[in-house]
Design an enzyme around this catalytic site. Structure first.
Site, PDB file in Angstrom:
ATOM      1  N   ARG A  97     108.036  59.465  28.563  1.00  0.00           N
ATOM      2  CA  ARG A  97     106.934  59.305  29.727  1.00  0.00           C
ATOM      3  C   ARG A  97     106.195  57.994  30.052  1.00  0.00           C
ATOM      4  NH1 ARG A  97     107.061  60.255  34.408  1.00  0.00           N
ATOM      5  NH2 ARG A  97     108.403  62.095  33.823  1.00  0.00           N
ATOM      6  N   GLU A 197      84.540  31.715  49.209  1.00  0.00           N
ATOM      7  CA  GLU A 197      85.091  32.506  50.453  1.00  0.00           C
ATOM      8  C   GLU A 197      83.984  32.012  51.553  1.00  0.00           C
ATOM      9  OE1 GLU A 197      85.774  37.137  50.495  1.00  0.00           O
ATOM     10  OE2 GLU A 197      83.678  36.578  51.146  1.00  0.00           O
ATOM     11  N   ASP A 219      88.492  34.230  54.851  1.00  0.00           N
ATOM     12  CA  ASP A 219      88.475  35.732  54.790  1.00  0.00           C
ATOM     13  C   ASP A 219      88.479  36.389  56.129  1.00  0.00           C
ATOM     14  OD1 ASP A 219      88.577  38.201  53.331  1.00  0.00           O
ATOM     15  OD2 ASP A 219      86.314  38.292  54.067  1.00  0.00           O
TER      16      ASP A 219
END
Length: 282
Positions: A97, A197, A219
């Site tokens: 798993r 930014e 941005d």
């Protein structure tokens, strides 16, 4: 692969999953039973996590043998067998798993990244990942981005200064934030790149007037403003675009001339590749 990081991850994951024992295997399979299994691909994409699977098997049982047919970064399709393993049946099931959870997610990320890399072909733009990762799995997820042909952005809060809108607001403005960041680097002797930014052309102009940064993150710019911003920067700083970018429009963003496009969806909302580990009769 940083084996120290991956080893710690494997140890923690096995502790979480196994606890005081795999009681189903202990109850149903006779001690010493030998087994063989194949990693079966049930989807189309880019395979990732084979090297990690080898380390997982080594941690669980150094005597398990693995024969690899398809390596990380290769294209796969339904019916392909990535590798065969042979050894103690109980230990194979203990590792099963964890191998699948990691490889399915890593392969999904590598596949998504590779899809975007192909869309950007012919431009000078590269795709970046972000910190929007699964806690505890960041190293694996960023590794998968690289396997898919993408580029890693900062790994965490410690290896780069990225001044975002909240930092600007809390520090009193763009100029003050940049000045504070440079003062911090000088005071601490840290060797850190500075990225900031900006949300519009006015903020970009403030950054250009201040200088003292390495990269500018543009941005949520529309195409017209992004093209203008790239023209204004004129190669003086590395440029990166983010916000509102999808598979459908990423090529248009790249055509605006930015150096990088960061895509959080590479890691935060990717579809896992369908894989399974199937027992094979000896």
């Amino acid at each position: 692969m940083d084996k120290e990081i991956t080893h710690q991850f494997i140890q923690n994951a096995l502790k979480e999953d196994v606890g005081d024992g795999d009681h189903t295997s202990l109850a149903t399979i006779k001690a010493g039973t030998q087994g063989k299994a194949k990693l079966l691909v049930k989807d189309t994409g880019i395979l990732a996590g084979v090297e990690l699977a080898k380390q997982i098997l080594n941690v669980v049982d150094t005597n398990i043998k693995i024969d690899v047919f398809i390596t990380d970064g290769q294209e796969v399709k339904p019916g392909d067998v990535a590798f065969m393993i042979e050894g103690d049946a109980r230990n194979i099931l203990t590792a099963e798993r964890l191998i699948l959870n990691c490889m399915q997610r890593m392969s999904g990320i590598a596949t998504k990244t590779n899809q975007i890399v192909k869309l950007l072909k012919g431009t000078n733009t590269q795709v970046l990942d972000t910190r929007k990762t699964t806690p505890g799995m960041r190293y694996l997820e960023k590794w998968a981005v690289k396997i898919g042909g993408g580029v890693n952005h900062r790994f965490g809060l410690y290896d780069m200064i990225l001044i975002k809108d909240n930092h600007v607001d809390y520090s009193g403005g763009i100029r003050q934030a940049i000045e504070n960041a440079n003062r911090y680097i000088n005071d601490t002797n840290k060797k850190l790149a500075i990225e900031i930014e900006v949300r519009n052309l006015d903020e970009l102009e403030q950054v250009l007037q201040t200088g003292k940064v390495n990269r500018i993150l543009l941005d949520n710019f529309n195409f017209n403003d992004l093209r203008q911003a790239v023209s204004i920067v004129a190669g003086r700083y590395i440029t990166e675009a983010s916000g509102g970018i999808t598979i459908d429009n990423i090529r248009e963003y790249a055509d605006c001339g930015v150096d990088y496009i960061s895509v959080g969806a590479l890691t935060h909302s990717v579809k896992s590749l369908d894989l399974s580990l199937k027992a094979v009769k000896l």
